[in-house]
Design an enzyme around this catalytic site. Structure first.
Site, PDB file in Angstrom:
ATOM      1  N   SER A 236      14.976  58.853 -43.951  1.00  0.00           N
ATOM      2  CA  SER A 236      15.449  58.080 -42.801  1.00  0.00           C
ATOM      3  C   SER A 236      16.887  57.664 -43.035  1.00  0.00           C
ATOM      4  CB  SER A 236      14.563  56.851 -42.600  1.00  0.00           C
ATOM      5  OG  SER A 236      15.223  55.689 -43.034  1.00  0.00           O
ATOM      6  N   LYS A 237      17.630  57.585 -41.949  1.00  0.00           N
ATOM      7  CA  LYS A 237      19.058  57.316 -42.146  1.00  0.00           C
ATOM      8  C   LYS A 237      19.308  55.886 -42.594  1.00  0.00           C
ATOM      9  CE  LYS A 237      20.366  56.539 -37.338  1.00  0.00           C
ATOM     10  NZ  LYS A 237      20.718  57.252 -36.149  1.00  0.00           N
ATOM     11  N   ARG A 238      18.336  55.011 -42.458  1.00  0.00           N
ATOM     12  CA  ARG A 238      18.521  53.648 -42.928  1.00  0.00           C
ATOM     13  C   ARG A 238      18.338  53.575 -44.444  1.00  0.00           C
ATOM     14  NH1 ARG A 238      14.841  52.666 -39.655  1.00  0.00           N
ATOM     15  NH2 ARG A 238      15.739  53.772 -37.895  1.00  0.00           N
ATOM     16  N   ARG A 239      17.442  54.426 -44.943  1.00  0.00           N
ATOM     17  CA  ARG A 239      17.074  54.335 -46.348  1.00  0.00           C
ATOM     18  C   ARG A 239      17.791  55.370 -47.209  1.00  0.00           C
ATOM     19  NH1 ARG A 239      11.317  53.978 -45.399  1.00  0.00           N
ATOM     20  NH2 ARG A 239      11.585  56.183 -44.970  1.00  0.00           N
ATOM     21  N   VAL A 242      21.167  61.115 -45.389  1.00  0.00           N
ATOM     22  CA  VAL A 242      20.573  62.218 -44.627  1.00  0.00           C
ATOM     23  C   VAL A 242      21.609  63.097 -43.937  1.00  0.00           C
ATOM     24  CG1 VAL A 242      18.415  61.006 -44.186  1.00  0.00           C
ATOM     25  CG2 VAL A 242      20.279  60.815 -42.532  1.00  0.00           C
TER      26      VAL A 242
END
Ligand code: GLU
Length: 467
Positions: A236-239, A242
């Site tokens: 995920s782009k938050r974690r 990516v």
């Protein structure tokens, strides 16, 4: 029938590595079947859409070997340009009785069903509403029978039609939803195989019903396994990191990225090495061999691949790809302090050591900075009691030495012997005094390239600092 596949990103401002993998798998299928690869930009979410994002998609594709100038490449087409067709399809379904208007609010549905997350209860099915602003258009799913989705990766799955709710295909303002627009575009572009991420699996029975209701034979489906991080959570782009662009700008070579991405959920049938040329990967890829199991995005493995790709470059190519890291803003030295000849002298030593191009600056900065960087941790690790004496011996020996790696080695060995130290131990303070770091290029070659005066100056400065 000619194979026609497509890659249909929604522009978001970055190019997800999962998207890159989907694009590559589609590209391989198109090339093998002498088919077409269609790029369709799903840009109907106009609030988030920017022209430069389209450029970003095209350049990311070209970085991974998918060029818009290739005859197999078609597009880009824009979903927004098909708005008329989407409305026509909605009207066609309504007129054929395959869709109906609905004015229920979510609250009303919840009140009737007693469950906030229950699907639509079919309240407006037989009310015969016509269009009015605020009324959504719902697809009337069949009452009986089942929809069998045949997926090339997952096999056939039967969905009882009763369990598929009457889903919305156009909003209250008349604009079509993703489910419909995506199908209408695939029909319009003559797509024969839909190869996309697993997150769209749940849309597939609904979309297959739409294909059939619009009078077309559904495509072949293939849903690629989800890509997960070390904790087995979906990237995920938050974690996680990516964006393909982020990997490229950190110094991963496009060819290494492509090779690695091709192996996310797929592997060649033979037991040969995993590092393979683009053409070979494209020719050997088979959608039927893609796994259902989620694919682990292993950054350590990607890094190892990248190191191998770096080592496979010719020295001239290596110097070339390092270029951007040797200039501002990556480089920490003054612009005119850089010397291409000096860099060329150590480039082969660096090439065999780095795994990501961005690491190059820390290996060579000691050559272009007036003083070595001061890394406190390195300093305290290397400057143990006895270090000052070792440095003093080194200065004495080096002052006499001829200035080449071999003689420098002999001088440091002699100094080590004087101090009763093993060569490995003896090198550490010299390395930190001269380069500021504990890890780096081979020491004797480094000193040769740095030159006698600067080497002795730095060792003397460090000795003085030790007192
Ligand atoms: N625009 C969709 C996405 O980016 C693509 C859906 C599809 O491939 O069918 O997820």
């Amino acid at each position: 029938m000619t194979i026609r596949v497509r890659f249909a990103p929604s522009p978001t401002g970055m190019f997800h590595v999962g998207g890159a993998r989907s694009a590559l798998f589609n590209w391989a299928v198109a090339r093998q079947g002498a088919g077409q690869f269609v790029l369709r930009i799903e840009d109907t979410d106009t609030a988030r859409n920017k022209p430069e994002w389209v450029q970003g998609i095209l350049s990311a594709l070209s970085a991974i070997g998918i060029n818009s100038s290739d005859p197999a490449f078609e597009g880009p087409y824009f979903q927004s340009a098909n708005a008329g067709l989407h409305r026509d399809a909605a009207a066609q379904l309504f007129e054929a009785g395959r869709a109906y208007y609905c004015d229920c609010t979510r609250e009303q549905v919840t009140e009737r069903t007693g469950k906030p997350d229950a699907g639509y209860d079919g309240y407006c099915r037989e009310r015969g509403l016509s269009y009015a602003p605020g009324r959504a258009l719902r697809f009337r799913t069949p009452d009986d029978g089942e929809t069998v989705v045949a997926d090339r990766i997952r096999g056939a799955t039967a969905f009882p039609n009763r369990a598929i709710e009457d889903f919305v295909i156009a909003r209250g303002d008349g604009t079509p939803l993703f489910l419909l627009a995506n199908v209408v575009d695939d029909v319009d572009e003559g797509i024969t195989e839909v190869i996309r991420g697993e997150e769209h699996l749940s849309n597939t029975p609904k979309q297959q019903l739409l294909w059939e209701a619009l009078g077309h034979t559904p495509p072949v489906w293939a849903h690629l396994p989800v890509i997960v991080n070390e904790q087995r959570k979906k990237l995920s782009k938050r974690r996680d990191k990516v964006a393909l662009e982020d990997y490229l700008s950190e110094g991963y070579l496009p060819a290494a990225m492509v090779n690695y991405l091709m192996l996310l959920g797929w592997g060649p049938r033979d037991d040969g090495p995993e590092i393979r040329a683009f053409g070979e990967l494209m020719a050997q890829f088979s959608i039927d061999d893609v796994t259902k199991a989620s694919a682990f995005f292993d950054v350590a493995k990607l890094k190892a691949f990248n190191g191998e790709y770096i080592r496979a470059l010719s020295i001239a190519e290596f110097i070339e790809v390092c270029g951007p890291w040797l200039r501002a803003p990556h480089a920490v030295w003054a612009k005119d302090a850089f010397d291409a000849k000096v860099f060329a002298a150590v480039a082969p030593l660096a090439q065999s050591r780095i795994a990501v191009l961005s690491e190059i600056t820390s290996y060579v900065d000691f050559l272009f900075l007036d003083e070595p960087v001061l890394d406190e941790a390195a300093w305290s690790k290397a400057m143990k009691p006895g270090a000052a004496a070792m440095l003093r011996s080194a200065v004495t020996q080096l002052t006499e030495a001829e200035w080449n790696a071999e003689s420098i080695r002999a001088a440091i060995e002699a100094a080590a012997a004087e101090q009763g130290l093993k060569l490995g131990k003896a090198q550490a303070p010299v390395r930190v005094a001269v380069t500021g770091r504990t890890i780096g290029l081979p020491l004797f070659e480094s000193l040769e390239v740095l030159g006698r005066d600067r080497t002795l100056g730095r060792i003397e400065a460090a000795t003085a600092k030790l007192g």
